[in-house]
Design a protein around this motif. Sequence first.
Motif, PDB file in Angstrom:
ATOM      1  N   GLN A 216      41.200  28.011  61.769  1.00  0.00           N
ATOM      2  CA  GLN A 216      42.438  28.758  62.024  1.00  0.00           C
ATOM      3  C   GLN A 216      43.160  29.134  60.734  1.00  0.00           C
ATOM      4  O   GLN A 216      44.046  29.982  60.747  1.00  0.00           O
ATOM      5  N   LEU A 217      42.767  28.500  59.624  1.00  0.00           N
ATOM      6  CA  LEU A 217      43.358  28.828  58.328  1.00  0.00           C
ATOM      7  C   LEU A 217      42.523  29.852  57.559  1.00  0.00           C
ATOM      8  O   LEU A 217      42.791  30.105  56.379  1.00  0.00           O
ATOM      9  N   ALA A 218      41.520  30.428  58.205  1.00  0.00           N
ATOM     10  CA  ALA A 218      40.630  31.375  57.523  1.00  0.00           C
ATOM     11  C   ALA A 218      41.376  32.556  56.897  1.00  0.00           C
ATOM     12  O   ALA A 218      41.080  32.931  55.754  1.00  0.00           O
ATOM     13  N   PRO A 219      42.361  33.179  57.592  1.00  0.00           N
ATOM     14  CA  PRO A 219      43.090  34.275  56.934  1.00  0.00           C
ATOM     15  C   PRO A 219      43.823  33.829  55.669  1.00  0.00           C
ATOM     16  O   PRO A 219      43.814  34.534  54.661  1.00  0.00           O
ATOM     17  N   ALA A 220      44.442  32.659  55.717  1.00  0.00           N
ATOM     18  CA  ALA A 220      45.147  32.145  54.526  1.00  0.00           C
ATOM     19  C   ALA A 220      44.150  31.850  53.409  1.00  0.00           C
ATOM     20  O   ALA A 220      44.425  32.117  52.233  1.00  0.00           O
ATOM     21  N   THR A 221      42.984  31.316  53.766  1.00  0.00           N
ATOM     22  CA  THR A 221      41.958  31.025  52.763  1.00  0.00           C
ATOM     23  C   THR A 221      41.457  32.307  52.115  1.00  0.00           C
ATOM     24  O   THR A 221      41.244  32.358  50.891  1.00  0.00           O
ATOM     25  N   PHE A 222      41.285  33.356  52.911  1.00  0.00           N
ATOM     26  CA  PHE A 222      40.824  34.634  52.372  1.00  0.00           C
ATOM     27  C   PHE A 222      41.820  35.193  51.362  1.00  0.00           C
ATOM     28  O   PHE A 222      41.446  35.604  50.255  1.00  0.00           O
ATOM     29  N   ILE A 223      43.099  35.199  51.726  1.00  0.00           N
ATOM     30  CA  ILE A 223      44.128  35.710  50.811  1.00  0.00           C
ATOM     31  C   ILE A 223      44.194  34.857  49.549  1.00  0.00           C
ATOM     32  O   ILE A 223      44.281  35.373  48.430  1.00  0.00           O
ATOM     33  N   ALA A 224      44.145  33.529  49.722  1.00  0.00           N
ATOM     34  CA  ALA A 224      44.180  32.630  48.568  1.00  0.00           C
ATOM     35  C   ALA A 224      42.993  32.872  47.649  1.00  0.00           C
ATOM     36  O   ALA A 224      43.130  32.866  46.418  1.00  0.00           O
ATOM     37  N   MET A 225      41.823  33.110  48.233  1.00  0.00           N
ATOM     38  CA  MET A 225      40.623  33.355  47.442  1.00  0.00           C
ATOM     39  C   MET A 225      40.752  34.642  46.635  1.00  0.00           C
ATOM     40  O   MET A 225      40.471  34.671  45.432  1.00  0.00           O
ATOM     41  N   VAL A 226      41.170  35.713  47.287  1.00  0.00           N
ATOM     42  CA  VAL A 226      41.292  37.006  46.611  1.00  0.00           C
ATOM     43  C   VAL A 226      42.324  36.934  45.494  1.00  0.00           C
ATOM     44  O   VAL A 226      42.070  37.366  44.354  1.00  0.00           O
ATOM     45  N   VAL A 227      43.494  36.384  45.793  1.00  0.00           N
ATOM     46  CA  VAL A 227      44.563  36.300  44.790  1.00  0.00           C
ATOM     47  C   VAL A 227      44.154  35.406  43.621  1.00  0.00           C
ATOM     48  O   VAL A 227      44.443  35.703  42.458  1.00  0.00           O
ATOM     49  N   THR A 228      43.451  34.316  43.912  1.00  0.00           N
ATOM     50  CA  THR A 228      43.025  33.403  42.856  1.00  0.00           C
ATOM     51  C   THR A 228      41.966  34.042  41.963  1.00  0.00           C
ATOM     52  O   THR A 228      42.010  33.900  40.732  1.00  0.00           O
ATOM     53  N   VAL A 229      41.026  34.753  42.558  1.00  0.00           N
ATOM     54  CA  VAL A 229      40.004  35.437  41.764  1.00  0.00           C
ATOM     55  C   VAL A 229      40.638  36.496  40.869  1.00  0.00           C
ATOM     56  O   VAL A 229      40.336  36.588  39.668  1.00  0.00           O
ATOM     57  N   ILE A 230      41.537  37.296  41.435  1.00  0.00           N
ATOM     58  CA  ILE A 230      42.218  38.319  40.638  1.00  0.00           C
ATOM     59  C   ILE A 230      43.028  37.661  39.520  1.00  0.00           C
ATOM     60  O   ILE A 230      43.020  38.112  38.369  1.00  0.00           O
ATOM     61  N   GLY A 231      43.739  36.573  39.848  1.00  0.00           N
ATOM     62  CA  GLY A 231      44.533  35.875  38.840  1.00  0.00           C
ATOM     63  C   GLY A 231      43.687  35.314  37.717  1.00  0.00           C
ATOM     64  O   GLY A 231      44.094  35.348  36.548  1.00  0.00           O
ATOM     65  N   SER A 232      42.495  34.804  38.049  1.00  0.00           N
ATOM     66  CA  SER A 232      41.629  34.238  37.005  1.00  0.00           C
ATOM     67  C   SER A 232      41.074  35.317  36.090  1.00  0.00           C
ATOM     68  O   SER A 232      40.876  35.087  34.896  1.00  0.00           O
ATOM     69  N   LEU A 233      40.811  36.502  36.628  1.00  0.00           N
ATOM     70  CA  LEU A 233      40.208  37.564  35.831  1.00  0.00           C
ATOM     71  C   LEU A 233      41.232  38.360  35.011  1.00  0.00           C
ATOM     72  O   LEU A 233      40.870  38.981  34.015  1.00  0.00           O
ATOM     73  N   ARG A 234      42.476  38.333  35.418  1.00  0.00           N
ATOM     74  CA  ARG A 234      43.500  39.053  34.640  1.00  0.00           C
ATOM     75  C   ARG A 234      44.413  38.082  33.885  1.00  0.00           C
ATOM     76  O   ARG A 234      45.568  38.391  33.610  1.00  0.00           O
ATOM     77  N   SER A 235      43.886  36.938  33.528  1.00  0.00           N
ATOM     78  CA  SER A 235      44.668  35.857  32.919  1.00  0.00           C
ATOM     79  C   SER A 235      45.120  36.234  31.509  1.00  0.00           C
ATOM     80  O   SER A 235      44.557  35.767  30.516  1.00  0.00           O
ATOM     81  N   PHE A 236      46.113  37.093  31.437  1.00  0.00           N
ATOM     82  CA  PHE A 236      46.600  37.597  30.146  1.00  0.00           C
ATOM     83  C   PHE A 236      47.801  36.815  29.636  1.00  0.00           C
ATOM     84  O   PHE A 236      47.863  36.444  28.466  1.00  0.00           O
ATOM     85  N   ASP A 237      48.777  36.571  30.514  1.00  0.00           N
ATOM     86  CA  ASP A 237      50.069  36.027  30.088  1.00  0.00           C
ATOM     87  C   ASP A 237      49.932  34.711  29.335  1.00  0.00           C
ATOM     88  O   ASP A 237      50.463  34.548  28.232  1.00  0.00           O
ATOM     89  N   LEU A 238      49.228  33.750  29.935  1.00  0.00           N
ATOM     90  CA  LEU A 238      49.137  32.423  29.346  1.00  0.00           C
ATOM     91  C   LEU A 238      48.364  32.442  28.039  1.00  0.00           C
ATOM     92  O   LEU A 238      48.733  31.750  27.084  1.00  0.00           O
ATOM     93  N   VAL A 239      47.290  33.238  27.983  1.00  0.00           N
ATOM     94  CA  VAL A 239      46.519  33.334  26.746  1.00  0.00           C
ATOM     95  C   VAL A 239      47.382  33.922  25.633  1.00  0.00           C
ATOM     96  O   VAL A 239      47.380  33.435  24.490  1.00  0.00           O
ATOM     97  N   SER A 240      48.136  34.954  25.956  1.00  0.00           N
ATOM     98  CA  SER A 240      49.000  35.595  24.966  1.00  0.00           C
ATOM     99  C   SER A 240      50.093  34.653  24.464  1.00  0.00           C
ATOM    100  O   SER A 240      50.356  34.580  23.265  1.00  0.00           O
ATOM    101  N   ILE A 241      50.727  33.909  25.382  1.00  0.00           N
ATOM    102  CA  ILE A 241      51.835  33.040  25.009  1.00  0.00           C
ATOM    103  C   ILE A 241      51.360  31.790  24.273  1.00  0.00           C
ATOM    104  O   ILE A 241      51.934  31.376  23.260  1.00  0.00           O
ATOM    105  N   MET A 242      50.271  31.185  24.746  1.00  0.00           N
ATOM    106  CA  MET A 242      49.873  29.871  24.247  1.00  0.00           C
ATOM    107  C   MET A 242      49.012  29.928  22.984  1.00  0.00           C
ATOM    108  O   MET A 242      49.125  29.069  22.115  1.00  0.00           O
TER     109      MET A 242
END
Length: 302
Positions: A216-242
């Motif tokens: 029953q949590l499959a829709p939430a898992t799908f959104i979490a997966m997509v957002v997490t993958v996108i976040g990992s591939l566009r990981s600019f902010d932390l690299v730039s700051i740190m």
Amino acid sequence: MSHSATQPPRRSKTYREGLTPWLFLAPGLLMFIIYVLLPIFQSIWISFHDWDGLGEKVWIGLGNYRELLDDDSFYVSLKNNVIWLLLYLLAIPAGLAVALFLNQTVTGIRLYKSLFFFPFVISQVVVGLIFTWFYAPDFGLFSKLFEWLTGQQLAVLADERYVTYGIIVAGLWPQTAYCMILYLTGLNNINPEQVEAARMDGAKRFKLLWYVVLPQLAPATFIAMVVTVIGSLRSFDLVSIMTAGGPYGSSQVLSYFMFEQALSEYGFRMGYGAAIAVVLFLIMMVFISLFIVRMLIQERNA
């Protein structure tokens, strides 16, 4: 005669009913075309040129892509993005675990929810600064604990072996909070009758979670997966700051490499930066397409 007279109004009403949704969608579709689709095609077009952003574009075809294949910095960035992707996915089970913990009626649960929600509302810049201080060799809490346990100091952000992992840990903090919010929303929509029926059939703990709750949590898992993958591939902010890609470019990712080539001291190589952006976009599309296909297959089987 009367039948033919009433036919045009019926067609007109059907036409209006079909047109109405598109009128509501039109502003959003227009914004999507202007600010999403057109820039994507413009970036692809620019990637086939040698261009500094101001002068005349010079067509070089696949020249930028050929140069990219011979660039060692590109492979370092690509490797780091793969590491980001694999480890960033830990935010999904971590967010689920936190959501299951917070989905209880115990004393002080609102306080716990506020504490776990806090990382989500602060900016990535603040997260980067917090973890930069956390890892600082002189006064950072992590460095002091490491020195107390091993008798040696460890400068995480200055060590090529550990710097990428240190930044990823910083990124997992707010990403876990985001996944937690998605799962808390999903847990509120779970059918309690199915849970009670499963309990009456003897399902407990892990079986109840695996066979009743998670489907029953499959829709939430799908959104979490997509957002997490996108976040990992566009990981600019932390690299730039740190680290700004350091030490010696060892913590670069594709998004920061793109910025460095297109908008920094490397001579504003817009075409080369656009080629990197296209590669990053294609990687994102591959993963997101796989998730969408898998979700559609699961829905059909269900």
